[in-house]
Motif scaffolding. Sequence first.
Motif, PDB file in Angstrom:
ATOM      1  N   THR A   1       0.843  -1.195   0.000  1.00  0.00           N
ATOM      2  CA  THR A   1       0.000   0.000   0.000  1.00  0.00           C
ATOM      3  C   THR A   1       0.879   1.246   0.000  1.00  0.00           C
ATOM      4  N   CYS A   2       0.543   2.203  -0.829  1.00  0.00           N
ATOM      5  CA  CYS A   2       1.305   3.442  -0.926  1.00  0.00           C
ATOM      6  C   CYS A   2       1.186   4.243   0.371  1.00  0.00           C
ATOM      7  N   GLY A   3       2.315   4.737   0.866  1.00  0.00           N
ATOM      8  CA  GLY A   3       2.323   5.499   2.108  1.00  0.00           C
ATOM      9  C   GLY A   3       1.679   6.863   2.001  1.00  0.00           C
ATOM     10  N   LYS A   4       1.403   7.327   0.800  1.00  0.00           N
ATOM     11  CA  LYS A   4       0.772   8.639   0.646  1.00  0.00           C
ATOM     12  C   LYS A   4      -0.709   8.527   0.327  1.00  0.00           C
ATOM     13  N   CYS A   5      -1.063   7.771  -0.741  1.00  0.00           N
ATOM     14  CA  CYS A   5      -2.462   7.725  -1.175  1.00  0.00           C
ATOM     15  C   CYS A   5      -3.218   6.512  -0.653  1.00  0.00           C
ATOM     16  N   SER A   6      -2.475   5.575  -0.021  1.00  0.00           N
ATOM     17  CA  SER A   6      -3.066   4.363   0.587  1.00  0.00           C
ATOM     18  C   SER A   6      -3.653   3.396  -0.443  1.00  0.00           C
ATOM     19  N   LYS A   7      -3.357   3.607  -1.726  1.00  0.00           N
ATOM     20  CA  LYS A   7      -3.825   2.686  -2.757  1.00  0.00           C
ATOM     21  C   LYS A   7      -2.754   1.635  -3.039  1.00  0.00           C
ATOM     22  N   PRO A   8      -3.155   0.453  -3.538  1.00  0.00           N
ATOM     23  CA  PRO A   8      -2.153  -0.596  -3.800  1.00  0.00           C
ATOM     24  C   PRO A   8      -1.189  -0.206  -4.914  1.00  0.00           C
ATOM     25  N   ILE A   9       0.041  -0.677  -4.795  1.00  0.00           N
ATOM     26  CA  ILE A   9       1.072  -0.428  -5.800  1.00  0.00           C
ATOM     27  C   ILE A   9       1.165  -1.660  -6.695  1.00  0.00           C
ATOM     28  N   THR A  10       0.698  -1.538  -7.933  1.00  0.00           N
ATOM     29  CA  THR A  10       0.692  -2.685  -8.848  1.00  0.00           C
ATOM     30  C   THR A  10       1.882  -2.671  -9.799  1.00  0.00           C
TER      31      THR A  10
ATOM     32  N   SER B   1       5.905  -0.450 -10.602  1.00  0.00           N
ATOM     33  CA  SER B   1       7.125  -0.122  -9.883  1.00  0.00           C
ATOM     34  C   SER B   1       6.837   0.965  -8.850  1.00  0.00           C
ATOM     35  N   GLY B   2       7.608   0.962  -7.780  1.00  0.00           N
ATOM     36  CA  GLY B   2       7.418   1.944  -6.719  1.00  0.00           C
ATOM     37  C   GLY B   2       8.747   2.372  -6.126  1.00  0.00           C
ATOM     38  N   VAL B   3       8.680   3.120  -5.042  1.00  0.00           N
ATOM     39  CA  VAL B   3       9.851   3.630  -4.333  1.00  0.00           C
ATOM     40  C   VAL B   3       9.702   3.280  -2.857  1.00  0.00           C
ATOM     41  N   THR B   4      10.799   2.835  -2.229  1.00  0.00           N
ATOM     42  CA  THR B   4      10.782   2.549  -0.797  1.00  0.00           C
ATOM     43  C   THR B   4      11.595   3.602  -0.066  1.00  0.00           C
ATOM     44  N   PHE B   5      10.993   4.194   0.959  1.00  0.00           N
ATOM     45  CA  PHE B   5      11.662   5.220   1.774  1.00  0.00           C
ATOM     46  C   PHE B   5      11.264   5.005   3.222  1.00  0.00           C
ATOM     47  N   GLU B   6      12.283   4.884   4.099  1.00  0.00           N
ATOM     48  CA  GLU B   6      12.017   4.667   5.519  1.00  0.00           C
ATOM     49  C   GLU B   6      11.113   3.443   5.733  1.00  0.00           C
ATOM     50  N   GLU B   7      11.392   2.368   4.961  1.00  0.00           N
ATOM     51  CA  GLU B   7      10.653   1.103   5.047  1.00  0.00           C
ATOM     52  C   GLU B   7       9.179   1.224   4.648  1.00  0.00           C
ATOM     53  N   GLN B   8       8.839   2.304   3.960  1.00  0.00           N
ATOM     54  CA  GLN B   8       7.469   2.498   3.479  1.00  0.00           C
ATOM     55  C   GLN B   8       7.492   2.581   1.947  1.00  0.00           C
ATOM     56  N   ALA B   9       6.542   1.929   1.297  1.00  0.00           N
ATOM     57  CA  ALA B   9       6.467   1.931  -0.167  1.00  0.00           C
ATOM     58  C   ALA B   9       5.593   3.090  -0.657  1.00  0.00           C
ATOM     59  N   PHE B  10       5.947   3.620  -1.821  1.00  0.00           N
ATOM     60  CA  PHE B  10       5.207   4.719  -2.433  1.00  0.00           C
ATOM     61  C   PHE B  10       5.092   4.482  -3.938  1.00  0.00           C
ATOM     62  N   HIS B  11       3.962   4.918  -4.535  1.00  0.00           N
ATOM     63  CA  HIS B  11       3.934   5.052  -5.984  1.00  0.00           C
ATOM     64  C   HIS B  11       5.012   6.054  -6.382  1.00  0.00           C
ATOM     65  N   ARG B  12       5.583   5.881  -7.557  1.00  0.00           N
ATOM     66  CA  ARG B  12       6.613   6.821  -8.007  1.00  0.00           C
ATOM     67  C   ARG B  12       6.068   8.257  -8.077  1.00  0.00           C
TER      68      ARG B  12
ATOM     69  N   ALA C   1       8.819  19.864   0.543  1.00  0.00           N
ATOM     70  CA  ALA C   1       8.632  21.309   0.414  1.00  0.00           C
ATOM     71  C   ALA C   1       7.956  21.704  -0.891  1.00  0.00           C
ATOM     72  N   CYS C   2       8.559  21.368  -2.037  1.00  0.00           N
ATOM     73  CA  CYS C   2       8.040  21.854  -3.325  1.00  0.00           C
ATOM     74  C   CYS C   2       7.055  20.889  -3.984  1.00  0.00           C
ATOM     75  N   LYS C   3       6.953  19.649  -3.451  1.00  0.00           N
ATOM     76  CA  LYS C   3       6.011  18.630  -3.927  1.00  0.00           C
ATOM     77  C   LYS C   3       6.347  18.099  -5.327  1.00  0.00           C
ATOM     78  N   ASN C   4       7.554  18.318  -5.789  1.00  0.00           N
ATOM     79  CA  ASN C   4       7.968  17.717  -7.055  1.00  0.00           C
ATOM     80  C   ASN C   4       8.353  16.266  -6.830  1.00  0.00           C
ATOM     81  N   PRO C   5       8.133  15.378  -7.834  1.00  0.00           N
ATOM     82  CA  PRO C   5       8.480  13.958  -7.686  1.00  0.00           C
ATOM     83  C   PRO C   5       9.974  13.761  -7.443  1.00  0.00           C
ATOM     84  N   LEU C   6      10.311  12.802  -6.580  1.00  0.00           N
ATOM     85  CA  LEU C   6      11.704  12.527  -6.247  1.00  0.00           C
ATOM     86  C   LEU C   6      12.208  11.213  -6.829  1.00  0.00           C
ATOM     87  N   ALA C   7      11.316  10.413  -7.420  1.00  0.00           N
ATOM     88  CA  ALA C   7      11.731   9.121  -7.970  1.00  0.00           C
ATOM     89  C   ALA C   7      12.765   9.329  -9.070  1.00  0.00           C
ATOM     90  N   GLY C   8      13.919   8.695  -8.916  1.00  0.00           N
ATOM     91  CA  GLY C   8      14.952   8.776  -9.938  1.00  0.00           C
ATOM     92  C   GLY C   8      15.872   9.968  -9.825  1.00  0.00           C
TER      93      GLY C   8
END
Length: 274
Positions: free
Chosen positions: A159-168, A170-181, A188-195
């Motif tokens: 489950t995505c740590g931000k939107c709580s929807k399943p990640i089907t 590729s995703g990103v793991t940060f602080e042991e929590q998964a996120f959609h890319r 601060a600026c809300k720009n994507p950090l993946a990659g």
Amino acid sequence: MECVSCNKSLAGQQYVELEKEKYCLKCHENKFANACEECNKKIVVGQKDLSYGDKHYHEECFACMVCKISLADKDFEVKDNKRYCSNCYVETCGVDNTCPGCNQVLRTGEKKLEYGGSRWHETCFVCTACKQPVGTASFFKRDEAIVCENCHVEKFAKTCGKCSKPITGSGVTFEEQAFHRDCFLCEACKNPLAGVSFTKESGKPYCQDCYSKKFARSCSGCRKSIAGPGGQRYVKFEERAWHNDCFNCNKCKTTLIGKGFHSDGQLIICPACI
């Protein structure tokens, strides 16, 4: 009664009637008989005309390329435009023609799927969890098991740590929590950090620009910001910090990295310049 083409009498002769017109056998052959794709001879009245694709064959000519048995009314397979009976197809082409799902032979005309080096009946290629046919839809492989997308989401997807929807995907793991890319953003600026490079501060991710503006030290040499962990390398002394390239003697400008130095107010001086 005459042949409509050559006008010869048909009395006492065999003839063919097409659309109420009568033809002697020879004229019918010349005008209408198909040529056999295999032997190039005409398929005449009294012979069975087998059609496969847009080609025609004598019954005995439509045969297995190996054992030559007629394939009329029999199951067969085609590979590289060559026809094989079921037995010769397995032996000659090295293909296991048995469905792993039901252990039954795959027959010509049945819908098939290829997966893992095997061929399956379409109805036998099912999700291990819900037992529904997967068909040509997306699926996941888990420990040799086939899992449809719906069951994967329900049973295994993080489950995505931000939107709580399943990640089907590729995703990103940060602080042991998964996120959609698309959900893994700079605090601060809300720009994507993946990659891209980012820095953690108080458990939150920041892009390098925002980290520099909010948290980075100012270099005592060039007065520009020093990026945080994972960014530029720097030297810290008491309450001041320098980029490695800026940590130089204020008099002779030689580098002080790995050397002793003397602090005189805001100046740092190498032993030779004291």
